[in-house]
Design an enzyme around this catalytic site. Structure first.
Site, PDB file in Angstrom:
ATOM      1  N   TRP A   3      33.023  47.479  44.303  1.00 46.16           N
ATOM      2  CA  TRP A   3      34.266  48.961  44.348  1.00 46.16           C
ATOM      3  C   TRP A   3      33.045  49.898  44.322  1.00 46.16           C
ATOM      4  O   TRP A   3      34.428  50.865  43.821  1.00 46.16           O
ATOM      5  CB  TRP A   3      35.519  48.408  44.070  1.00 46.16           C
ATOM      6  CG  TRP A   3      36.386  47.626  44.532  1.00 46.16           C
ATOM      7  CD1 TRP A   3      36.769  46.600  44.009  1.00 46.16           C
ATOM      8  CD2 TRP A   3      37.252  48.245  45.701  1.00 46.16           C
ATOM      9  NE1 TRP A   3      37.740  45.601  44.947  1.00 46.16           N
ATOM     10  CE2 TRP A   3      38.448  46.957  46.023  1.00 46.16           C
ATOM     11  CE3 TRP A   3      37.413  49.546  46.764  1.00 46.16           C
ATOM     12  CZ2 TRP A   3      38.775  46.967  46.961  1.00 46.16           C
ATOM     13  CZ3 TRP A   3      38.441  48.902  47.305  1.00 46.16           C
ATOM     14  CH2 TRP A   3      38.871  48.186  48.111  1.00 46.16           C
ATOM     15  N   TRP A  57      40.853  47.982  43.789  1.00 47.61           N
ATOM     16  CA  TRP A  57      41.768  46.823  43.693  1.00 47.61           C
ATOM     17  C   TRP A  57      42.972  46.200  43.275  1.00 47.61           C
ATOM     18  O   TRP A  57      42.589  46.675  42.582  1.00 47.61           O
ATOM     19  CB  TRP A  57      41.351  45.214  43.959  1.00 47.61           C
ATOM     20  CG  TRP A  57      42.026  44.129  43.868  1.00 47.61           C
ATOM     21  CD1 TRP A  57      41.469  43.411  43.146  1.00 47.61           C
ATOM     22  CD2 TRP A  57      42.731  43.455  45.111  1.00 47.61           C
ATOM     23  NE1 TRP A  57      42.259  42.281  43.290  1.00 47.61           N
ATOM     24  CE2 TRP A  57      42.576  42.611  44.364  1.00 47.61           C
ATOM     25  CE3 TRP A  57      43.060  43.989  46.464  1.00 47.61           C
ATOM     26  CZ2 TRP A  57      43.700  41.345  45.604  1.00 47.61           C
ATOM     27  CZ3 TRP A  57      43.560  42.934  47.054  1.00 47.61           C
ATOM     28  CH2 TRP A  57      44.343  41.853  47.118  1.00 47.61           C
ATOM     29  N   ASP A  71      39.103  39.399  40.611  1.00 50.08           N
ATOM     30  CA  ASP A  71      37.480  38.714  41.090  1.00 50.08           C
ATOM     31  C   ASP A  71      36.385  38.953  40.563  1.00 50.08           C
ATOM     32  O   ASP A  71      35.742  40.206  41.001  1.00 50.08           O
ATOM     33  CB  ASP A  71      37.079  38.494  42.486  1.00 50.08           C
ATOM     34  CG  ASP A  71      35.827  37.985  43.479  1.00 50.08           C
ATOM     35  OD1 ASP A  71      35.273  37.719  42.172  1.00 50.08           O
ATOM     36  OD2 ASP A  71      36.129  37.679  44.543  1.00 50.08           O
ATOM     37  N   THR A  81      34.333  44.055  35.525  1.00 52.13           N
ATOM     38  CA  THR A  81      36.249  44.300  35.778  1.00 52.13           C
ATOM     39  C   THR A  81      36.965  45.062  35.130  1.00 52.13           C
ATOM     40  O   THR A  81      36.916  44.344  33.871  1.00 52.13           O
ATOM     41  CB  THR A  81      36.641  43.788  37.403  1.00 52.13           C
ATOM     42  OG1 THR A  81      35.614  43.470  37.975  1.00 52.13           O
ATOM     43  CG2 THR A  81      37.453  44.370  37.759  1.00 52.13           C
ATOM     44  N   TYR A  92      27.433  46.636  40.374  1.00 54.61           N
ATOM     45  CA  TYR A  92      28.358  46.135  40.076  1.00 54.61           C
ATOM     46  C   TYR A  92      28.277  46.320  38.241  1.00 54.61           C
ATOM     47  O   TYR A  92      27.116  45.436  38.478  1.00 54.61           O
ATOM     48  CB  TYR A  92      28.696  45.135  41.003  1.00 54.61           C
ATOM     49  CG  TYR A  92      30.376  44.753  40.469  1.00 54.61           C
ATOM     50  CD1 TYR A  92      31.251  45.368  39.937  1.00 54.61           C
ATOM     51  CD2 TYR A  92      30.005  43.276  39.996  1.00 54.61           C
ATOM     52  CE1 TYR A  92      32.670  44.845  39.453  1.00 54.61           C
ATOM     53  CE2 TYR A  92      30.891  42.065  38.985  1.00 54.61           C
ATOM     54  CZ  TYR A  92      32.133  42.733  38.882  1.00 54.61           C
ATOM     55  OH  TYR A  92      33.127  42.404  38.468  1.00 54.61           O
ATOM     56  N   ASP A 145      36.560  48.141  38.940  1.00 56.70           N
ATOM     57  CA  ASP A 145      35.266  47.567  38.434  1.00 56.70           C
ATOM     58  C   ASP A 145      34.238  49.171  38.086  1.00 56.70           C
ATOM     59  O   ASP A 145      34.529  50.359  38.154  1.00 56.70           O
ATOM     60  CB  ASP A 145      33.883  47.326  40.177  1.00 56.70           C
ATOM     61  CG  ASP A 145      34.496  46.318  41.032  1.00 56.70           C
ATOM     62  OD1 ASP A 145      35.748  45.892  40.374  1.00 56.70           O
ATOM     63  OD2 ASP A 145      34.773  46.346  41.987  1.00 56.70           O
TER      64      ASP A 145
HETATM   65  N1  ABN Z   1      35.238  44.308  42.582  1.00 54.50           N
HETATM   66  C1  ABN Z   1      33.923  43.108  41.825  1.00 54.50           C
HETATM   67  C2  ABN Z   1      33.352  42.540  42.899  1.00 54.50           C
HETATM   68  C3  ABN Z   1      32.162  43.139  43.148  1.00 54.50           C
HETATM   69  C4  ABN Z   1      30.591  42.441  44.046  1.00 54.50           C
HETATM   70  C5  ABN Z   1      31.364  42.078  44.968  1.00 54.50           C
HETATM   71  C6  ABN Z   1      32.185  40.956  44.985  1.00 54.50           C
HETATM   72  C7  ABN Z   1      32.923  41.515  43.800  1.00 54.50           C
END
Ligand code: ABN
Length: 174
Positions: free
Chosen positions: A153, A102, A77, A165, A162, A121
């Site tokens: 994360w 995750w 995700d 990923t 962020y 992440d």
């Molecule tokens: N792990 C990815 C993510 C980052 C920020 C918000 C939602 C999902």
């Protein structure tokens, strides 16, 4: 006179045989049958379509890491780092990998085995915004945060911003 009659009858029958509705339908039917059989006779490369998927990835690791359909992304995700200047296992330059992460389990179509994948992440700079991919195999609700992938994360990294990923193979699941 009889000869003339017979000749006339024969030519009439021939005209009737070749111009009747039944003859026309029979001819169309034979065209359809011949047309559908034609591809079986022609030397068409039927393997090409199937080979394409395997050719895009490495042997044993099929598929396109830039595509959300890539097998390792079964539980991801986020934004794919391959679209953000990184690779499937390394963050883009100037961005730090999160150590808390995750974990998911994805089946590799090349060997049919299940692999443990960590979706680390990458943190720092701004959000990448490219190739958003949300596939939630084996995800659990938000009240079980360590089994939920809708989490930033980067909370354990130096920067909490962020970026994208990764999808790193950690081992084979038994
Ligand atoms: N792990 C990815 C993510 C980052 C920020 C918000 C939602 C999902």
């Amino acid at each position: 006179m009889k000869l003339l009659d017979r000749l006339f009858e024969r030519s009439t029958r021939r005209v009737a045989e070749t111009t009747s509705r039944r003859a026309a339908l029979a001819r169309i039917g034979s065209w359809i049958v011949a047309g559908s059989a034609l591809p079986l006779l022609l030397p068409i490369d039927r393997v090409a379509g199937r080979a394409l998927a395997a050719e895009t990835g490495k042997p044993g690791d099929p598929g396109d890491p830039n595509s959300c359909d890539y097998w390792r992304y079964c539980s991801v995700d986020g934004f794919l780092c391959t679209c953000c200047g990184g690779t499937v296992t390394s963050c883009p330059p100037g961005v730090e990998v999160s150590q808390v992460t995750w974990i998911g389990t994805c089946r590799n179509p090349a060997d049919g085995k299940d692999y443990i994948i960590s979706y680390n992440d990458c943190c720092g700079k701004q959000s990448c915004g490219q190739c958003a991919c949300t596939r939630n195999d084996s995800e659990q609700p938000m009240y079980r945060p360590f089994n939920n992938n809708d989490i930033n994360w980067c909370m354990g990294a130096k920067s909490q911003v962020y970026n994208c990923t990764l999808a790193v193979i950690r081992g084979v699941a038994n």
